[in-house]
Design a protein around this motif. Structure first.
Motif: not given
Length: 257
Positions: A41, A92, A94, A205, A208-209
């Protein structure tokens, strides 16, 4: 015994390295895996991650039943919801994550896989959520993600019977992307990771989020969020580089800026 992580060309390869226990994880291995995901991350050098298991038998059998069911549990832990977070339990990440499933994918192995984005498996791989056979539940997202990612009846059969399915069945139901030979597993996983890593990291990213958060938003809210993020990305150096490379007919050099 460890959770190994190697970084090469913006791709992190995480290996659950406990083959003598079918890569089952006790508390220490879960803690180390949490650290690995946190590095994925936070490390700007990492753009994509691949997760696999050591040896030729097992991706991971999930929680080590012997240590898990006999562990001392303190009620205060019930509210330590941010402690040692995992990819499949609240953390989280991403950056895209690819599962390279090299054998048994059992219990927590399935819940881990369900939290990844792209999944490859060898033909001999098997998948099961067998926790009900041991008097517990498929935790860390097992009862949640499987009903989102499979047809309801199929998901419920896996959860309630605890029976295994083979790789071809998993492929047919869309649980995995493809079945490959053992010799090609990491080669193909790496090839996909390289294609992703060539793309603009911020855009990847953000994509994906947006896709993940769309599950919990109505369409109008999702479209608005998409619009705002899209306009934000237009101001980045990567967007300018992408446009320049297109005009100049060359490969872009993205810097995540």
């Amino acid at each position: 015994m460890a959770i190994d992580i190697e970084l090469s060309q913006h791709i992190a390869t995480i290996t659950i390295n406990r083959p003598e226990r079918l890569n089952a994880m006790d508390a220490e291995h879960y803690r180390l895996l949490s650290q690995a995901w946190t590095r994925v991350r936070d490390d700007p050098e990492i753009r994509v991650a691949i997760i696999t298991g050591a040896g030729e038998k097992s991706f991971t059998a999930g929680a080590d039943i012997k240590s898990y069911l006999s562990r001392d549990f303190h009620w205060a832990e019930q509210w330590l919801t941010q402690k040692d977070q995992l990819l499949n339990r609240g953390l989280e990440v991403w950056k895209p994550v690819i599962s390279a499933i090299n054998g048994f994918c059992i219990g927590g192995g399935v819940t881990l896989m369900l939290a990844t984005d792209i999944r490859l498996a060898v033909a001999s791989a098997t998948f099961s959520l067998a926790e009900v056979k041991r008097g517990v539940i498929a935790a860390n997202g097992g009862t949640q993600r499987v009903v989102h990612q499979l047809p309801h009846a199929i998901a419920m059969e896996m959860l309630l019977t605890g029976d295994a399915i083979d790789a071809q069945t998993a492929l047919r139901w869309g649980l995995i992307n493809r079945v490959t030979s053992r010799e090609s597993l990491m080669v193909e996983a790496r090839a996909i990771a390289e294609r992703i890593a060539k793309n603009a990291p911020l855009a990847v990213q953000a994509t994906k989020e947006l896709a993940i958060r769309s599950r919990d938003m109505d369409l109008a809210a999702g479209l608005r969020m998409e619009q705002l993020v899209g306009r934000t990305l237009l101001q980045t150096e990567d967007a300018k580089e992408g446009q320049a490379a297109f005009k100049e007919k060359r490969e872009p050099k993205f810097t995540a800026s």
